[in-house]
Design a protein around this motif. Structure first.
Motif, PDB file in Angstrom:
ATOM      1  N   GLY A  77       0.762  -1.281   0.009  1.00 35.67           N
ATOM      2  CA  GLY A  77      -0.022   0.169  -0.019  1.00 35.67           C
ATOM      3  C   GLY A  77       0.641   1.328   0.023  1.00 35.67           C
ATOM      4  N   LEU A  78       2.092   1.342   0.123  1.00 30.48           N
ATOM      5  CA  LEU A  78       3.059   2.393   0.343  1.00 30.48           C
ATOM      6  C   LEU A  78       3.117   3.067  -0.912  1.00 30.48           C
ATOM      7  N   ALA A  79       3.690   2.228  -1.933  1.00 27.80           N
ATOM      8  CA  ALA A  79       3.933   2.830  -3.312  1.00 27.80           C
ATOM      9  C   ALA A  79       2.541   3.464  -3.998  1.00 27.80           C
ATOM     10  N   GLY A  80       1.319   2.598  -3.803  1.00 24.67           N
ATOM     11  CA  GLY A  80       0.132   3.100  -4.336  1.00 24.67           C
ATOM     12  C   GLY A  80      -0.360   4.330  -3.739  1.00 24.67           C
ATOM     13  N   GLY A  81      -0.441   4.388  -2.310  1.00 23.08           N
ATOM     14  CA  GLY A  81      -0.755   5.276  -1.570  1.00 23.08           C
ATOM     15  C   GLY A  81      -0.073   6.708  -1.913  1.00 23.08           C
ATOM     16  N   LEU A  97       0.504  11.901  -4.402  1.00 19.43           N
ATOM     17  CA  LEU A  97       1.343  12.874  -5.503  1.00 19.43           C
ATOM     18  C   LEU A  97       0.234  13.334  -6.610  1.00 19.43           C
ATOM     19  N   ILE A  98      -0.459  12.678  -7.012  1.00 13.23           N
ATOM     20  CA  ILE A  98      -1.702  13.053  -7.890  1.00 13.23           C
ATOM     21  C   ILE A  98      -2.510  14.189  -7.589  1.00 13.23           C
ATOM     22  N   ILE A  99      -3.084  13.706  -6.292  1.00 15.51           N
ATOM     23  CA  ILE A  99      -3.954  14.857  -5.399  1.00 15.51           C
ATOM     24  C   ILE A  99      -3.194  16.092  -5.566  1.00 15.51           C
ATOM     25  N   GLY A 100      -1.859  16.141  -5.098  1.00 15.32           N
ATOM     26  CA  GLY A 100      -1.137  17.388  -5.132  1.00 15.32           C
ATOM     27  C   GLY A 100      -0.849  17.951  -6.395  1.00 15.32           C
ATOM     28  N   PHE A 101      -0.578  17.020  -7.218  1.00 12.84           N
ATOM     29  CA  PHE A 101      -0.190  17.600  -8.848  1.00 12.84           C
ATOM     30  C   PHE A 101      -1.315  18.182  -9.345  1.00 12.84           C
ATOM     31  N   ASN A 102      -2.582  17.780  -9.258  1.00 22.36           N
ATOM     32  CA  ASN A 102      -3.637  18.162  -9.901  1.00 22.36           C
ATOM     33  C   ASN A 102      -3.734  19.776  -9.553  1.00 22.36           C
ATOM     34  N   PHE A 103      -3.241  20.258  -8.669  1.00 22.90           N
ATOM     35  CA  PHE A 103      -3.221  21.777  -8.248  1.00 22.90           C
ATOM     36  C   PHE A 103      -2.582  22.654  -9.186  1.00 22.90           C
ATOM     37  N   LEU A 149       9.802  18.939  -7.745  1.00 19.37           N
ATOM     38  CA  LEU A 149      10.829  18.317  -6.757  1.00 19.37           C
ATOM     39  C   LEU A 149      10.039  18.606  -5.327  1.00 19.37           C
ATOM     40  N   ILE A 150       8.929  19.258  -5.108  1.00 23.05           N
ATOM     41  CA  ILE A 150       8.286  19.393  -3.904  1.00 23.05           C
ATOM     42  C   ILE A 150       7.627  18.222  -3.712  1.00 23.05           C
ATOM     43  N   LEU A 151       6.867  17.601  -4.605  1.00 21.82           N
ATOM     44  CA  LEU A 151       6.100  16.596  -4.594  1.00 21.82           C
ATOM     45  C   LEU A 151       6.814  15.140  -4.449  1.00 21.82           C
ATOM     46  N   THR A 152       8.085  15.034  -4.956  1.00 19.14           N
ATOM     47  CA  THR A 152       8.988  13.897  -4.790  1.00 19.14           C
ATOM     48  C   THR A 152       9.825  14.126  -3.672  1.00 19.14           C
ATOM     49  N   THR A 153       9.958  14.852  -2.938  1.00 12.11           N
ATOM     50  CA  THR A 153      10.753  15.061  -1.990  1.00 12.11           C
ATOM     51  C   THR A 153      11.006  13.914  -1.046  1.00 12.11           C
ATOM     52  N   PHE A 154      10.209  13.173  -0.494  1.00 10.74           N
ATOM     53  CA  PHE A 154      10.105  12.014   0.148  1.00 10.74           C
ATOM     54  C   PHE A 154      10.925  10.848  -0.565  1.00 10.74           C
ATOM     55  N   LEU A 155      10.711  10.839  -1.926  1.00 11.21           N
ATOM     56  CA  LEU A 155      11.566   9.859  -2.776  1.00 11.21           C
ATOM     57  C   LEU A 155      12.753  10.117  -2.558  1.00 11.21           C
ATOM     58  N   ILE A 156      13.206  11.349  -3.049  1.00 10.95           N
ATOM     59  CA  ILE A 156      14.516  11.832  -2.992  1.00 10.95           C
ATOM     60  C   ILE A 156      15.166  11.738  -1.815  1.00 10.95           C
ATOM     61  N   ALA A 157      14.583  11.968  -0.847  1.00 12.41           N
ATOM     62  CA  ALA A 157      15.344  12.049   0.440  1.00 12.41           C
ATOM     63  C   ALA A 157      15.546  10.570   1.123  1.00 12.41           C
ATOM     64  N   ASP A 158      14.451   9.848   0.874  1.00 15.54           N
ATOM     65  CA  ASP A 158      14.689   8.429   1.384  1.00 15.54           C
ATOM     66  C   ASP A 158      16.001   7.703   0.511  1.00 15.54           C
ATOM     67  N   TYR A 181       2.283   8.452   5.088  1.00 12.36           N
ATOM     68  CA  TYR A 181       1.342   9.203   4.206  1.00 12.36           C
ATOM     69  C   TYR A 181       1.258  10.692   4.652  1.00 12.36           C
ATOM     70  N   PHE A 182       1.294  10.836   6.194  1.00 15.44           N
ATOM     71  CA  PHE A 182       1.093  12.044   6.635  1.00 15.44           C
ATOM     72  C   PHE A 182       2.577  12.959   6.331  1.00 15.44           C
ATOM     73  N   ILE A 183       3.564  12.113   6.528  1.00  9.36           N
ATOM     74  CA  ILE A 183       4.875  13.046   6.103  1.00  9.36           C
ATOM     75  C   ILE A 183       4.779  13.448   4.602  1.00  9.36           C
ATOM     76  N   ILE A 184       4.415  12.637   3.660  1.00  5.00           N
ATOM     77  CA  ILE A 184       4.279  12.923   2.337  1.00  5.00           C
ATOM     78  C   ILE A 184       3.515  14.007   2.160  1.00  5.00           C
ATOM     79  N   PHE A 185       2.212  13.997   2.637  1.00  6.52           N
ATOM     80  CA  PHE A 185       1.111  14.982   2.639  1.00  6.52           C
ATOM     81  C   PHE A 185       1.654  16.474   3.095  1.00  6.52           C
ATOM     82  N   LEU A 186       2.369  16.303   4.145  1.00  9.10           N
ATOM     83  CA  LEU A 186       2.969  17.555   4.674  1.00  9.10           C
ATOM     84  C   LEU A 186       3.910  18.036   3.711  1.00  9.10           C
TER      85      LEU A 186
END
Length: 193
Positions: free
Chosen positions: A53-57, A62-68, A137-146, A188-193
């Motif tokens: 569920g992590l990658a899909g979630g 990301l898609i919700i954020g990106f739609n803005f 870059l903002i939406l993929t920060t978690f991916l880049i950091a981890d 999810y909460f960290i990614i959402f922030l």
């Protein structure tokens, strides 16, 4: 694949926009940046697929954020992908009946890696030779950091950065919390922030 995409978009962008700064970059340097971005993001989505569920979630968030920030035709594609992922997530919760696997996570990684190009104004009929990378870059920060943390931790401990281990953030949270749901919702909460 990365070289083919680079060939398709060669010469279409002269500069990169990062926040309010427009940086003019030679094409060869832009190609190098794109190859690092593409290979990194492409594989990073695969690397966070260590908990059901992590990658899909993550991609749904990301898609919700990106739609803005995206253009209309891309919003429709994102909506279809998000609906598919929501249905997938129903069957991917513990005990999982369906698994994403490498094929699924690499497909999602490919999609995230090419989002800046798909969102470019030129694809929507306007001619704009600047590529705005800020939202990506903002939406993929978690991916880049981890992924960066794991990569450099392995190198500093004398291991190959390509070897599998359990030092990804989701592994560490799961070890400390002992709870699958706590791990998912904290990330999810960290990614959402």
């Amino acid at each position: 694949l990365a070289l083919y995409i680079s060939f398709l978009f060669w010469g279409k962008f002269d500069s990169v926009i990062f926040y309010n700064y427009e940086i003019i970059i030679p094409k060869i340097i832009l190609l190098i940046f794109f190859l690092v971005w593409f290979l990194g993001i492409y594989n990073a989505v695969n690397l966070i697929d260590g908990v059901d569920g992590l990658a899909g979630g993550y991609i749904i968030i990301l898609i919700i954020g990106f739609n803005f920030v995206s253009k209309q035709p891309l919003n429709e594609l994102n909506l279809v992908l998000m609906c598919l992922l929501i249905v997938f997530m129903v069957f991917n919760q513990r005990p999982a009946k369906v698994f994403m696997g490498d094929a699924g996570s690499l497909l999602l990684g490919f999609y995230v890696a090419v989002l800046p190009l798909l969102n470019s104004n030129e694809l929507n009929g306007n001619i704009n030779r600047s590529l705005d990378v800020t939202p990506f870059l903002i939406l993929t920060t978690f991916l880049i950091a981890d992924t960066s943390r794991v990569f450099f931790t392995r190198i500093l401990s004398g291991k190959s950065p390509m070897n599998a281990d359990t030092i990804h953030f989701h592994h560490l949270v799961l070890q400390k919390s002992g709870s699958y749901l706590t791990t998912l919702f904290l990330i999810y909460f960290i990614i959402f922030l």
